[in-house]
Design a protein around this motif. Structure first.
Motif, PDB file in Angstrom:
ATOM      1  N   UNK A 130      10.926  12.044  -7.965  1.00 43.11           N
ATOM      2  CA  UNK A 130       9.773  11.271  -8.489  1.00 43.11           C
ATOM      3  C   UNK A 130       9.897   9.883  -8.345  1.00 43.11           C
ATOM      4  N   UNK A 131       8.717   9.249  -7.728  1.00 43.24           N
ATOM      5  CA  UNK A 131       8.632   7.713  -7.556  1.00 43.24           C
ATOM      6  C   UNK A 131       8.060   7.079  -8.645  1.00 43.24           C
ATOM      7  N   UNK A 132       8.683   6.224  -9.093  1.00 42.64           N
ATOM      8  CA  UNK A 132       8.073   5.444 -10.355  1.00 42.64           C
ATOM      9  C   UNK A 132       7.726   3.954  -9.756  1.00 42.64           C
ATOM     10  N   UNK A 133       6.504   3.347  -9.771  1.00 42.71           N
ATOM     11  CA  UNK A 133       6.272   2.162  -9.364  1.00 42.71           C
ATOM     12  C   UNK A 133       6.274   1.034 -10.498  1.00 42.71           C
ATOM     13  N   UNK A 134       7.125   0.167 -10.292  1.00 44.84           N
ATOM     14  CA  UNK A 134       7.460  -1.190 -10.904  1.00 44.84           C
ATOM     15  C   UNK A 134       6.589  -2.062 -10.695  1.00 44.84           C
ATOM     16  N   UNK A 135       5.441  -2.455 -11.545  1.00 44.68           N
ATOM     17  CA  UNK A 135       4.462  -3.343 -11.202  1.00 44.68           C
ATOM     18  C   UNK A 135       3.898  -4.186 -12.463  1.00 44.68           C
ATOM     19  N   UNK A 136       4.659  -5.415 -12.788  1.00 41.15           N
ATOM     20  CA  UNK A 136       4.219  -6.100 -13.934  1.00 41.15           C
ATOM     21  C   UNK A 136       3.047  -6.745 -13.852  1.00 41.15           C
ATOM     22  N   UNK A 137       2.266  -6.858 -12.687  1.00 38.67           N
ATOM     23  CA  UNK A 137       0.861  -7.690 -12.776  1.00 38.67           C
ATOM     24  C   UNK A 137      -0.298  -6.852 -12.992  1.00 38.67           C
ATOM     25  N   UNK A 138      -1.359  -6.993 -12.722  1.00 36.59           N
ATOM     26  CA  UNK A 138      -2.580  -6.083 -12.700  1.00 36.59           C
ATOM     27  C   UNK A 138      -2.600  -5.185 -11.377  1.00 36.59           C
ATOM     28  N   UNK A 139      -3.028  -3.997 -11.610  1.00 38.92           N
ATOM     29  CA  UNK A 139      -3.489  -3.299 -10.549  1.00 38.92           C
ATOM     30  C   UNK A 139      -4.768  -3.447 -10.105  1.00 38.92           C
ATOM     31  N   UNK A 140      -5.376  -3.324  -9.036  1.00 41.27           N
ATOM     32  CA  UNK A 140      -6.554  -3.496  -8.524  1.00 41.27           C
ATOM     33  C   UNK A 140      -7.366  -2.018  -8.676  1.00 41.27           C
ATOM     34  N   UNK A 141      -6.496  -0.869  -8.534  1.00 42.86           N
ATOM     35  CA  UNK A 141      -7.176   0.315  -8.727  1.00 42.86           C
ATOM     36  C   UNK A 141      -6.572   1.219  -9.451  1.00 42.86           C
ATOM     37  N   UNK A 142      -6.927   2.223  -9.898  1.00 43.59           N
ATOM     38  CA  UNK A 142      -6.242   3.511 -10.573  1.00 43.59           C
ATOM     39  C   UNK A 142      -5.149   3.663  -9.792  1.00 43.59           C
ATOM     40  N   UNK A 143      -3.794   3.608 -10.514  1.00 44.02           N
ATOM     41  CA  UNK A 143      -2.643   3.987  -9.510  1.00 44.02           C
ATOM     42  C   UNK A 143      -2.643   5.458  -9.311  1.00 44.02           C
ATOM     43  N   UNK A 144      -2.012   5.732  -8.336  1.00 42.80           N
ATOM     44  CA  UNK A 144      -1.693   7.294  -7.483  1.00 42.80           C
ATOM     45  C   UNK A 144      -0.298   7.709  -8.207  1.00 42.80           C
ATOM     46  N   UNK A 145       0.410   6.762  -8.624  1.00 42.63           N
ATOM     47  CA  UNK A 145       1.946   7.063  -9.022  1.00 42.63           C
ATOM     48  C   UNK A 145       2.015   6.800 -10.590  1.00 42.63           C
ATOM     49  N   UNK A 146       3.240   7.047 -11.134  1.00 42.54           N
ATOM     50  CA  UNK A 146       3.291   6.756 -12.527  1.00 42.54           C
ATOM     51  C   UNK A 146       3.779   5.179 -12.269  1.00 42.54           C
ATOM     52  N   UNK A 147       3.410   4.442 -13.229  1.00 44.58           N
ATOM     53  CA  UNK A 147       3.533   2.887 -13.401  1.00 44.58           C
ATOM     54  C   UNK A 147       4.591   2.556 -14.687  1.00 44.58           C
ATOM     55  N   UNK A 148       5.229   1.652 -14.206  1.00 45.18           N
ATOM     56  CA  UNK A 148       5.920   0.907 -15.375  1.00 45.18           C
ATOM     57  C   UNK A 148       5.531  -0.622 -15.244  1.00 45.18           C
ATOM     58  N   UNK A 149       4.730  -0.971 -16.333  1.00 45.64           N
ATOM     59  CA  UNK A 149       4.141  -2.532 -16.137  1.00 45.64           C
ATOM     60  C   UNK A 149       5.335  -3.302 -16.856  1.00 45.64           C
ATOM     61  N   UNK A 150       6.056  -2.911 -17.714  1.00 45.62           N
ATOM     62  CA  UNK A 150       7.059  -3.610 -18.475  1.00 45.62           C
ATOM     63  C   UNK A 150       8.126  -2.820 -18.866  1.00 45.62           C
ATOM     64  N   UNK A 151       9.390  -3.539 -18.957  1.00 46.34           N
ATOM     65  CA  UNK A 151      10.671  -2.706 -19.281  1.00 46.34           C
ATOM     66  C   UNK A 151      10.611  -2.758 -20.746  1.00 46.34           C
ATOM     67  N   UNK A 152       9.851  -3.488 -21.329  1.00 47.36           N
ATOM     68  CA  UNK A 152       9.807  -3.333 -22.820  1.00 47.36           C
ATOM     69  C   UNK A 152       9.154  -2.241 -23.518  1.00 47.36           C
ATOM     70  N   UNK A 153       8.345  -1.316 -22.800  1.00 44.13           N
ATOM     71  CA  UNK A 153       7.429  -0.090 -23.161  1.00 44.13           C
ATOM     72  C   UNK A 153       8.728   0.977 -23.134  1.00 44.13           C
ATOM     73  N   UNK A 154       9.585   0.831 -24.022  1.00 44.27           N
ATOM     74  CA  UNK A 154      10.729   2.018 -23.843  1.00 44.27           C
ATOM     75  C   UNK A 154      10.017   3.399 -24.120  1.00 44.27           C
ATOM     76  N   UNK A 155       8.939   3.526 -24.919  1.00 44.63           N
ATOM     77  CA  UNK A 155       8.447   4.743 -25.496  1.00 44.63           C
ATOM     78  C   UNK A 155       7.637   5.425 -24.296  1.00 44.63           C
ATOM     79  N   UNK A 156       6.818   4.486 -23.476  1.00 46.29           N
ATOM     80  CA  UNK A 156       6.190   4.929 -22.497  1.00 46.29           C
ATOM     81  C   UNK A 156       7.122   5.318 -21.224  1.00 46.29           C
ATOM     82  N   UNK A 157       8.182   4.605 -21.124  1.00 51.23           N
ATOM     83  CA  UNK A 157       9.216   5.055 -20.089  1.00 51.23           C
ATOM     84  C   UNK A 157      10.050   6.450 -20.451  1.00 51.23           C
ATOM     85  N   UNK A 158      10.358   6.641 -21.700  1.00 54.24           N
ATOM     86  CA  UNK A 158      10.829   7.761 -22.069  1.00 54.24           C
ATOM     87  C   UNK A 158       9.945   8.993 -21.974  1.00 54.24           C
TER      88      UNK A 158
END
Lengths: 233, 233
Positions: B199-227
Motif C-alpha cells: 500500500x503506497x501512501x502519498x506524503x503531500x503537505x501542500x494543496x493537491x490540484x485534483x482528487x488524489x488516486x492514493x491515500x494521502x498524508x497532509x500532515x504528520x500531526x493528524x495521528x487519527x487519520x494516519x491510524x
C-alpha cells in the motif's frame, strides 16, 4: 616504440601502508563492540566476514561491497541490536583512526612531483567509493599531483575486472601502451592491467620470496630505477 | 483481513523538506564556483545536469548517480580545472549546508514515537548512498525510531524499480500486504510500492490540484487519520 604518458596509481597499500592501520582500526572497533554490547570481538569479526560475503554474493564485485557502514548495519541487525547509533559510531571509529594515522609512503610526494614536472599525467585508479578515496588523498596531501580520481563506484567495475581498466583508458582517451599501472596487489593491479595491455608495475616495499615476474618498485625513493621503467618498452 | 506491521518511510522530502534546501545549497555552490573559477553558475548548472545524465546512461539507475562528488569531479575535468581540492570543497559546501539546516517535518518525531509504541516496525527505505542517508537521519535525531536503513546502494536497485521494494520485503521477511510505504514522490514511492502490492501512501503537505488516486498524508500531526490508514484493508 610507444611512449608512456599516463601513470595510474592504486591508492590503498600503494600510496600509504594500509595493512597495519586496518588491523589496528578493526581492533578498536572490536573493543568498542565488546565493551558496549558484551559480544566478543571474535563473533563480531566472523559476522562482518559473513556479511561481506553475503553482499558480494548478492550484488557481485562492485563498490558497495567495500562500504563498511552497510556491513556494520547488517551486523547490528543480525545481533538484534539497534542500527542507530551503533553502526555509525563503529563506522566513524574505523575511518577516523585510518584517516588520522595514515602517512604517505616514503618518497612518494617527491616522486609524484618529479613525474608531474616531466609531463606525465598522474591518475588515481582504485576500488571503493569516491568520497572516502577523495578524503584519503586530501589527508595524504597528495591531491595536487593527481589529475583525476577514478573509483570502482564511478567505473561500476572492480579491479581486476578488465572493464575497470578499459573505463580508465576510455576516460583518459589513451591506448594501453601509453600507460603504466602501479599497485600493491599482483592480482588486482598488476595482472588486471596486464590483461588489457597496460604495463603493470608491482609496488612491493618488502622482500620478495622469488624472482618477480613483473617490474617491481621497492621504494619510491629510487627515482632512477622508476625512470628506467618508464622508458622500457 | 491482512494486518500491517511494517511502515517504510522514504527520507528526502518525506522526513524533512528538501526542495528549498537543495536550491539554496546549489546556489552557494554556484557562487563559490563563479567567484573562484570565473565561470558562470548557469554554465556550471548545465554541466552538472549533463554529467548526471552521462553517468546514468553509462551505469543505469543505481546509487552512484546520486553521488555529487563523482558529478563535481566530472565538471572540473570538463572545464579543465584541477579536481583536487575544488570538487571536494564544493561537495562539502553542498552537504554541510543541507545537514546544518535540515529540520524534521512537523509532528514526525511524535508520530514515529506513537507508531513505535504501537508495535509497528519502522524502516527507512531510500534511494542514494548509505553513509549520507545515515548521517541525515542522525542529524534529524530520528534514528532511535527506526529499525533499519535500506538504501539503493545496498539494494542495488533504485525506486521505483520493483527490485528495490522486493529487496525490502525479503530483507524484512514480510509480505506486501503487511506493509505500507510513505513517500513524497508519487512515481518513486507510491506507485513503485503499489506495483509490488505494498500500500503506497502519498506524503503531500501542500494543496493537491485534483482528487488524489492514493491515500494521502497532509500532515504528520493528524495521528487519527494516519491510524485509520493503517487499519484500512
Amino acid at each position: 616504440m610507444s611512449e608512456i604518458n599516463t601513470i595510474f596509481f592504486d591508492l590503498d597499500g600503494t600510496l600509504y601502508a594500509m595493512h597495519l592501520l586496518h588491523k589496528e582500526a578493526m581492533q578498536r572497533v572490536g573493543v568498542f563492540f565488546e565493551e558496549t554490547y558484551h559480544i566478543s570481538r571474535e563473533l563480531l569479526s566472523d559476522c562482518i566476514e559473513e556479511e561481506q560475503q553475503a553482499i558480494e554474493n548478492r550484488i557481485g564485485q562492485r563498490a558497495p561491497i567495500h562500504n563498511r557502514l552497510i556491513r556494520f548495519q547488517q551486523v547490528f541487525l543480525k545481533f538484534g541490536l539497534p542500527v542507530f547509533p551503533g553502526a555509525g559510531i563503529m563506522y566513524r571509529l574505523y575511518w577516523d583512526f585510518i584517516l588520522d594515522n595514515m602517512r604517505p609512503e616514503e618518497g612518494i610526494a617527491s616522486l609524484l612531483q618529479a613525474l608531474k614536472s616531466d609531463g606525465y599525467h598522474l591518475i588515481i585508479a582504485t576500488n571503493m567509493t569516491a568520497e572516502m578515496q577523495y578524503k584519503k588523498i586530501e589527508k595524504l596531501e597528495l591531491g595536487c599531483f593527481f589529475e583525476d580520481l577514478i573509483t570502482s563506484e564511478e567505473a561500476d567495475k572492480e579491479k581486476p575486472d578488465s572493464g575497470f581498466f578499459e573505463y580508465c583508458l576510455k576516460k583518459r582517451k589513451i591506448k594501453p601502451e601509453n600507460a603504466i599501472f602501479i599497485g600493491d596487489s599482483l592480482k588486482n593491479d598488476v595482472i588486471g592491467a596486464q590483461n588489457v595491455g597496460i604495463k603493470g608495475v608491482y609496488y612491493h616495499p618488502g622482500q620478495l620470496s622469488e624472482e618477480p615476474l613483473f617490474p617491481v618498485i621497492r621504494s619510491y625513493t629510487e627515482h632512477e630505477a622508476i625512470a628506467a621503467l618508464l622508458r622500457e618498452d
